[in-house]
Write an enzyme that holds these catalytic residues in place. Structure first.
Site, PDB file in Angstrom:
ATOM      1  N   LYS A   1       0.875  -1.175   0.000  1.00 10.69           N
ATOM      2  CA  LYS A   1       0.000   0.000   0.000  1.00 10.69           C
ATOM      3  C   LYS A   1       0.910   1.222   0.000  1.00 10.69           C
ATOM      4  CE  LYS A   1      -4.008   2.176   2.023  1.00 10.69           C
ATOM      5  NZ  LYS A   1      -3.585   3.458   1.475  1.00 10.69           N
TER       6      LYS A   1
ATOM      7  N   ARG B   1      -3.801   8.262  -5.433  1.00  9.40           N
ATOM      8  CA  ARG B   1      -4.455   7.395  -6.416  1.00  9.40           C
ATOM      9  C   ARG B   1      -4.448   8.086  -7.774  1.00  9.40           C
ATOM     10  NH1 ARG B   1      -8.381   3.406  -4.781  1.00  9.40           N
ATOM     11  NH2 ARG B   1      -8.727   1.971  -6.507  1.00  9.40           N
TER      12      ARG B   1
ATOM     13  N   LYS C   1      -6.264  -8.643  -1.297  1.00 17.98           N
ATOM     14  CA  LYS C   1      -7.349  -8.706  -2.276  1.00 17.98           C
ATOM     15  C   LYS C   1      -7.690 -10.137  -2.651  1.00 17.98           C
ATOM     16  CE  LYS C   1      -5.796  -4.326  -4.342  1.00 17.98           C
ATOM     17  NZ  LYS C   1      -5.333  -3.660  -5.585  1.00 17.98           N
TER      18      LYS C   1
ATOM     19  N   ARG D   1     -16.750   0.340  -1.475  1.00 17.11           N
ATOM     20  CA  ARG D   1     -15.740  -0.017  -0.466  1.00 17.11           C
ATOM     21  C   ARG D   1     -16.047  -1.451  -0.067  1.00 17.11           C
ATOM     22  NH1 ARG D   1     -12.373   3.151   2.358  1.00 17.11           N
ATOM     23  NH2 ARG D   1     -13.512   5.031   1.728  1.00 17.11           N
TER      24      ARG D   1
ATOM     25  N   LYS E   1      -7.489  -3.288   3.740  1.00 16.16           N
ATOM     26  CA  LYS E   1      -6.214  -2.578   3.916  1.00 16.16           C
ATOM     27  C   LYS E   1      -5.702  -2.815   5.322  1.00 16.16           C
ATOM     28  CE  LYS E   1      -8.702   1.841   4.355  1.00 16.16           C
ATOM     29  NZ  LYS E   1      -8.770   3.232   3.887  1.00 16.16           N
TER      30      LYS E   1
END
Length: 695
Positions: free
Chosen positions: A334, A339, A503, A517, A523
């Site tokens: 991360k 973004r 993920k 979301r 995360k």
């Protein structure tokens, strides 16, 4: 139309409230949407009167502005989501049948925008300019207007009162929706010498033509806050249902059949809007092809940024394994950056968008230069959309002999925030940026959202290549044990990352879900493994004067979250820790020009009373020890009991200049964080939907 007829017609469209289940603040849940579809189907199948609003108009004529403001009044008068949806659906259905060329303008006025987000056209009108326009158009003194604004807290109400005192020599022509929308767009586009005076002139003409409550909503639109409790997600649902009904006028359908059609059509429009969030494209397609033909004509398109998929926070590695037990998943770094959604069109045009759809191409001219080089030479890559993270990058260093003395490495977000946002020239850039791609959403004319992550990642690596110091793939590792995840998490922290993204890798749960979301992405950040589960992005709405060493600066700040449904900022905490003396001076210089003479009407502060209030522009990212109920603050008030939710021991982390005022952590997220915390303390986990977000 006589008043008697108006009353009779209105009574045919009254809403039943007894036993009606209200939507929660996050939006209509699936069960409630089905109820909404059933209720609207029942209303539509009643004998529909010719005019559903007092402000009737003939087919082909422009929609009167009063027809829109009458609907706004009805919406503002209720808090019931189903009722709000019904009022708006009836108006949009009427417009789509009588004046379809006005429908797009109506939708934009309902969401208080002039164009898609990525075009970046904003009114940019301050409170002082609006007060000046009201004073000049009504002959009132500015001091009286300011005093009345302090009392009422709503400039729209002040304008209505000012108009009532204004003598009128003649009656101006009634306002229409096209006239108002055109004028607002003209105001937004005005620049240069004497543009402020020209803006005031346009506003004065509009005010002179306003009748009754039109004045209130016009001023609120100019301010950028309608404050009627109309969320954009409700506008999308109402649009879908209005189009479905308008296409079914001559067809005999039972109430159950129409309700099923409304429910199915709503899901279709929502899904398409998530991929292609442009009313400019969706509204004309709906009018021409209906909901049934929408998917064939509106798909993910390079150049139109979709709302990105987001991740749920988690506090422990064990939670990750609980969620993904027995399933294939992957861990990715991360990155501590911004973004960046990269769009490359077949004509060679290139654009980079932020998470809130802002076009950042002018901010990153260096990335614009490097992106064409990332395509593999042996692959015919003509168009694509990549989901990436733009991260500040320290370039390798070399000694006088040309020997490399230090390798390139990641820099913290604060370095990225130092870059200029406008008028950036490549030769002037001091903070370099490297792009890390972690997903591909579109390739050579084909949307890829429906594919699983493993397939999308394979396509990403097959068609693109790293470019030294400019582009690379997000570092990833497929883990299966706590030890493997912990080792990879430690590596990410060592490499100056925030933590990990975890993920789902295969199957239907690993597709890309725009604007949601999802628990299929988690995360795991280094900073909050033992905390509340996430950091929060909160808007600075006020400050308290400092004492002692902090005498000449603000000593503490009042923070708030933004509620999109009510268009209000809700207070959540006072923060005074985590700041260095240099930062306090920086924030004083940043916030001093944003000081307000009085509190905004859409500031829901509860008992919090700072020394000064600010325009809502500056966002702090903060961490907190935990969340608690408070009689002082208003965030999420009423969700648990009559108290709001507050942060205990909040600590400043960094400024978030990559987010807009309406992109702060929402009350719904804060409520969820509080409930998760309570569930953990009670030794249980909270159930619920796997996803949330825009819907």
């Amino acid at each position: 139309m006589s008043d008697a007829n108006s009353s009779a017609e209105e009574s045919a469209f009254e809403f039943e409230s007894e036993g009606e289940a209200e939507e929660d603040e996050a939006g209509l849940a699936p069960v409630e949407e089905k109820k909404a579809a059933k209720k609207i189907a029942a209303i539509f199948l009643k004998k529909a009167p010719e005019n559903k609003t007092k402000a009737g108009w003939k087919a082909g004529d422009p929609v009167p502005y009063s027809a829109l403001t009458e609907t706004f009044e009805k919406i503002e008068a209720t808090t019931k989501r189903l009722e709000i949806l019904q009022h708006l659906t009836l108006l949009l259905q009427q417009v789509s049948e009588r004046s379809p060329d006005n429908l797009l303008r109506i939708v934009y006025l309902c969401i208080n925008r002039l164009c898609p987000d990525y075009e970046g056209l904003e009114l940019g009108i301050g409170e002082s300019l609006l007060m000046k326009a009201i004073a000049q158009s009504t002959g009132r003194e500015m001091s009286r207007i300011r005093k009345e604004l302090e009392q009422k807290g709503d400039l729209g109400l002040v304008a209505v009162a000012s108009r009532q005192e204004q003598p009128t020599m003649f009656k101006a022509a009634k306002l229409s929706v096209p006239t108002v929308f055109k004028s607002l767009k003209e105001i937004a586009q005005l620049t240069g010498n004497k543009s402020q005076d020209r803006k005031i002139g346009i506003i004065m003409k509009l005010l002179a033509a306003c009748q009754g409550e039109e004045t209130k909503y016009l001023i609120r639109s100019l301010e950028g806050k309608l404050r009627i409790g109309l969320a954009e997600k409700s506008v999308v649902v109402a649009l879908a249902q209005a189009i479905i009904y308008s296409k079914q006028v001559n067809k005999k359908l039972s109430e159950a059949a129409l309700a099923a059609k409304l429910d199915e059509g709503t899901a279709t429009v929502r899904a398409v809007f998530s991929e292609l969030p442009s009313y400019d494209l969706i509204v004309p397609a709906l009018l021409e092809y209906g909901v049934e033909g929408l998917r064939d004509h509106c798909k993910l398109t390079p150049g139109v940024p979709l709302k990105p998929m987001l991740a749920k926070p988690t506090k422990a590695i064990g939670e990750v394994l609980d969620r993904f037990e027995g399933k294939a998943f992957t861990c990715e770094y991360k990155y501590d950056g911004e973004r960046a959604q990269v769009h490359y069109l077949e004509n060679g045009q290139l654009a980079i968008f932020s998470r809130n759809s802002e076009n950042m191409s002018v901010k990153y001219p260096d990335l614009i230069e490097s992106v064409p080089k990332i395509r593999k030479a042996d692959k015919d890559v003509k168009s694509f959309c990549l989901d990436c993270e733009a991260v500040a990058w320290k370039m390798p260093e070399f000694d006088e002999s040309g020997t490399q003395t230090g390798g390139g490495h990641l820099l913290p977000f604060q370095e990225l925030a130092r870059r200029k946002r406008k008028d950036v020239k490549v030769e002037d850039i001091k903070v370099k940026v490297k792009l890390f791609a972690f997903d591909i959403l579109y390739l050579n004319g084909e949307p890829l959202l429906h594919l699983d992550l493993a397939t999308r990642r394979k396509l990403l690596h097959e068609n693109f290549q790293p470019v030294e110091n400019e582009f690379d793939f997000a570092r990833s590792e497929d883990c299966t044990t706590v030890e493997e995840i912990q080792t990879f998490l430690d590596a990410s922290v060592k490499d100056s990352c925030e933590g990990l993204m975890v993920k789902m890798l295969n199957g239907a749960a690993s597709t890309y879900a725009p604007s949601q979301r999802s628990q299929n992405w988690l995360k795991l950040k280094k900073d909050y493994l033992a905390g509340t589960g996430d950091s929060l992005d909160l808007i600075v709405v006020g400050a308290f004067y400092g004492k002692g060493k902090r005498t000449n600066v603000y000593g503490a700040f009042l923070l708030a979250c933004y509620d999109a449904d009510t268009e209000t900022y809700q207070s959540i905490c006072k923060i005074g820790t985590g700041f260095s003396e240099e930062q306090l001076l920086q924030f004083y210089q940043l916030l001093k020009p944003l000081e307000l003479s009085n509190k905004k009407g859409y500031y829901d502060m509860g008992d919090a009373k700072p020394d000064v209030f600010f325009e809502p522009q500056v966002i702090f990212e903060v961490l907190t020890a935990d969340l608690s109920l408070s009689p002082v603050y208003t965030a999420g008030k009423g969700a648990v009991d009559q108290r709001g939710i507050s942060l205990r021991f909040p600590r400043f982390i960094r400024l978030r200049d990559d987010k807009g005022p309406e992109d702060t952590t929402s009350p719904e997220q804060i409520i969820e964080m509080y409930q998760r915390q309570q569930a953990v303390s009670n030794g249980r986990t909270k159930g619920g939907d796997d996803e949330d977000g825009f819907w």
